[in-house]
Every structure is written in C-alpha cells, then in structure tokens.
Design a protein around this motif. Structure first.
Motif, PDB file in Angstrom:
ATOM      1  N   GLY A  84      -6.154   8.859 -51.310  1.00 20.04           N
ATOM      2  CA  GLY A  84      -5.079   9.310 -50.437  1.00 20.04           C
ATOM      3  C   GLY A  84      -4.709   8.237 -49.427  1.00 20.04           C
ATOM      4  O   GLY A  84      -4.922   7.052 -49.655  1.00 20.04           O
ATOM      5  N   CYS A  85      -4.137   8.682 -48.297  1.00 16.70           N
ATOM      6  CA  CYS A  85      -3.854   7.832 -47.131  1.00 16.70           C
ATOM      7  C   CYS A  85      -2.605   6.971 -47.251  1.00 16.70           C
ATOM      8  O   CYS A  85      -2.351   6.154 -46.368  1.00 16.70           O
ATOM      9  CB  CYS A  85      -5.044   6.933 -46.784  1.00 16.70           C
ATOM     10  N   GLU A  86      -1.816   7.130 -48.313  1.00 17.85           N
ATOM     11  CA  GLU A  86      -0.620   6.296 -48.415  1.00 17.85           C
ATOM     12  C   GLU A  86       0.371   6.577 -47.289  1.00 17.85           C
ATOM     13  O   GLU A  86       1.064   5.676 -46.804  1.00 17.85           O
ATOM     14  CB  GLU A  86       0.054   6.480 -49.779  1.00 17.85           C
ATOM     15  N   GLU A  87       0.436   7.840 -46.813  1.00 24.30           N
ATOM     16  CA  GLU A  87       1.343   8.142 -45.715  1.00 24.30           C
ATOM     17  C   GLU A  87       0.829   7.559 -44.392  1.00 24.30           C
ATOM     18  O   GLU A  87       1.628   7.189 -43.519  1.00 24.30           O
ATOM     19  CB  GLU A  87       1.557   9.651 -45.581  1.00 24.30           C
ATOM     20  N   THR A  88      -0.497   7.472 -44.231  1.00 23.50           N
ATOM     21  CA  THR A  88      -1.056   6.859 -43.029  1.00 23.50           C
ATOM     22  C   THR A  88      -0.658   5.396 -42.939  1.00 23.50           C
ATOM     23  O   THR A  88      -0.186   4.919 -41.906  1.00 23.50           O
ATOM     24  CB  THR A  88      -2.594   6.977 -43.038  1.00 23.50           C
ATOM     25  N   GLU A  89      -0.833   4.678 -44.048  1.00 22.31           N
ATOM     26  CA  GLU A  89      -0.499   3.258 -44.075  1.00 22.31           C
ATOM     27  C   GLU A  89       0.984   3.036 -43.810  1.00 22.31           C
ATOM     28  O   GLU A  89       1.371   2.138 -43.058  1.00 22.31           O
ATOM     29  CB  GLU A  89      -0.919   2.682 -45.435  1.00 22.31           C
ATOM     30  N   LEU A  90       1.847   3.882 -44.393  1.00 21.11           N
ATOM     31  CA  LEU A  90       3.285   3.753 -44.169  1.00 21.11           C
ATOM     32  C   LEU A  90       3.637   3.981 -42.706  1.00 21.11           C
ATOM     33  O   LEU A  90       4.421   3.224 -42.119  1.00 21.11           O
ATOM     34  CB  LEU A  90       4.035   4.753 -45.051  1.00 21.11           C
TER      35      LEU A  90
END
Length: 342
Positions: free
Chosen positions: A194-200
């Motif tokens: 997961g975490c793709e939205e965090t990085e974005l």
C-alpha cells in the motif's frame, strides 16, 4: 458550496469478477450521489473478460465509462489511467468493494470552496463479513482492512495524506506532482502492499507550497471486509507489507516526511490502545488482552517489514514511475485532448 459548480469524475479501479456484485454496488453509489458526478470511470486491470462484461452492462448507462488500465498491472496504474481520462475538475476515488453514502461528494465539495485545498479524504467504515468486529481486532489497526483507524483526527482537519480508497484531488494536483507511483502499492501480487497515496500526498505538498490536504469525516463510505481479512494471519501479513511499503515511501520522499505521522501514531495512539485493552481485560470485558497483544504484534511486525524493506533498498536505484505528469500526457490519453481546469 459556492456559486461555481465543480464537475466530479469518480474513478473505481477493478480487477476481478469475484467482486462483481460489489463493483455494481460501488458504481450505483457513485451514480446516486446528491451531488451528481459528471462521470463514473470503471478502470479494469488487465482482465478482458471483466472489461467486456462491464462494458455490456453499462453500454447504455449515461455517465459511466469502462476503461482498460493503460499501464502495468496494479492499482496505481489503474488510478493513473482514470486520472488521464477524467474530464472533471475534481477526481474522486472509490474502492471497488465499497459503497459511498449519498452525500459523499457533497461533503468533499464544501472543502474545495477554499482554493488552498488540493485534496480531501473521508471516513471509511468497515463492514465485517461476520457481522461484527472480531473481539481481538483493535480499532487502532483498522487501516489493515482499508478503514479509518483510531488515532486519526476527527472532523474536517488538515492531514499529511488521505487514504486512497476514499479520496479526492483537484486535477491540478496531478499537473503539479504527477500521478501515483507505480513502484509502490498493490500490483496484483500476493503481498498486500500500500501507501501509494501517502507518497503522492507528500510529493504534492512539496510541489504546491501552502496547499492544504484535508480529511472530512462526514464523507463516508462503507468498505467490505471479507472473511479472510478478519483472520489474524491476514492481520500479520498486512502489517508486514505496510512496513515494506513505508520503506519504499521513505526511499522515495525521505524518512522525515515518510514517517512523520507514523511517529505520532506509534508514540501516542498505540500505547493508549494497549492501555485500553488491558483496562478492558481487568474489567472482564471480552477481547481486551487480545487487542493489546494484537497492537504489540502489529507494531513489531510492521517494524520488521520496514527493516527488511530498507535492507533490500540499500545500494539500489529508485524504480518509481509517477504516472501522468501534466496536461500534455493527459491530452495524449484522451481523444480530442485533455479537459478540465489547469
């Protein structure tokens, strides 16, 4: 809401016919919003049979388009495909196994009256397959099943990042920061990353100084939790994968920002959760010891995953692609050129 009417594109990424009824329910909830979206985009992740079946069902449905993921397999590429095709000023994302409440978009929209607001997330409530939360499952770890967890602030507040299954962004956000990183997040493999939205969101905050990212907990969706995800084995697997994902985020944007919110969560919310579980146990309430133990196991497992992820990344080179970076890329993906606010 101001006098200006903002157009919304709702993106729902799908990947398996096993969720057929869930997908239909998600699309129906998007189309049934009190603030009607301009369009609902259903992005299919490299499954031609599913794409054809959905295309047939929605062939006559006004405002629904069925698309094929134009990038590599995975959720990030699917979302980037939706962004590239979207015609709305605001792009909202809804999980394929979730149902949005009727005022979901309307509550998002109220926040966008402030021009500084560039992204808004909402509250995700778990819908347990068994009909009730497992007694051992701590609310502090509801992120394991894609839901809002205890420890997040309440109301409409500024946050570092939104949660990807219940979120919205101005189209200009993707012009400024690019899309979701395809080297992070779920890609069809067995491990629940997961975490793709965090990085974005971290990249977005850097690209647009002064921009505000909010969560409004009135924007509610209900997210299904299948039986397999109610088990402790999945809890551990997801916690380990989260550690791996956080290592990738830290590698992409730096540990200072990549772990900023997590430090507060680990030092405040989780100790309070352990204490609450032990107090419940002392009062004879069921599940107290189990919840306290699950928090400790979850922390240690996530930390282990993070350490392994860091070790794997040492000496390597970044392998992240950030998807559509601006209007030129979108224009190439949408016949007739890109539309929407710039």
């Amino acid at each position: 809401m101001s006098g200006d009417v903002r157009a919304y594109s709702v993106v729902i990424c799908v990947y398996t016919e096993e969720r057929w009824s869930d997908i239909l329910a998600a699309v129906d909830s998007s189309r049934g919003q009190s603030l009607a979206p301009l369009e609902t985009l259903v992005v299919v992740d490299h499954d031609e049979a599913l794409r054809a079946r959905l295309a047939a069902v929605f062939a006559a449905a006004e405002g629904v388009r069925v698309l094929t993921n134009a990038g590599p397999r995975g959720l990030s590429s699917g979302r980037n495909t939706g962004v590239a095709a979207a015609r709305g000023e605001i792009v909202a994302f809804l999980d394929d196994d979730a149902v949005a409440e009727p005022d979901w978009l309307r509550h998002f929209d109220a926040a966008y009256d402030d021009e500084r607001v560039i992204a808004v997330g909402g509250r995700t409530l778990p819908v347990w397959a068994s009909g009730r939360r497992p007694a051992w499952f701590p609310e502090e770890f509801d992120w394991v099943v894609g839901a809002t967890y205890r420890g997040l602030p309440e109301g409409r507040v500024r946050v570092r990042n939104v949660l990807g299954g219940n979120a919205s962004f101005r189209r200009t956000a993707f012009d400024a920061a690019g899309g979701f990183a395809t080297g992070i997040g779920r890609d069809g493999g067995r491990r629940p990353l997961g975490c793709e939205e965090t990085e974005l969101c971290i990249r977005l905050a850097r690209a647009v100084p002064g921009a505000a990212i909010l969560i409004d907990d009135r924007s509610v969706i209900h997210h299904k939790v299948p039986p397999a995800r109610e088990r402790f084995a999945y809890f551990r697997a997801r916690a380990y994968a989260e550690g791996l994902s956080k290592a990738l985020v830290a590698r992409s944007v730096g540990a200072a920002k990549g772990l900023e919110s997590e430090r507060r969560y680990v030092t405040r919310a989780l100790p309070a959760g352990v204490a609450r579980g032990l107090c419940d146990a002392a009062r004879g309430r069921p599940g107290g010891v189990g919840r306290a133990a699950a928090i400790l196991v979850g922390v240690l497992t996530t930390a282990c995953g993070y350490a392994v992820g860091l070790a794997r990344s040492r000496g390597g080179t970044a392998a992240f692609s950030h998807g559509p970076a601006g209007p030129r890329e979108r224009a190439a993906a949408v016949p007739g050129g890109g539309a929407g606010a710039a």
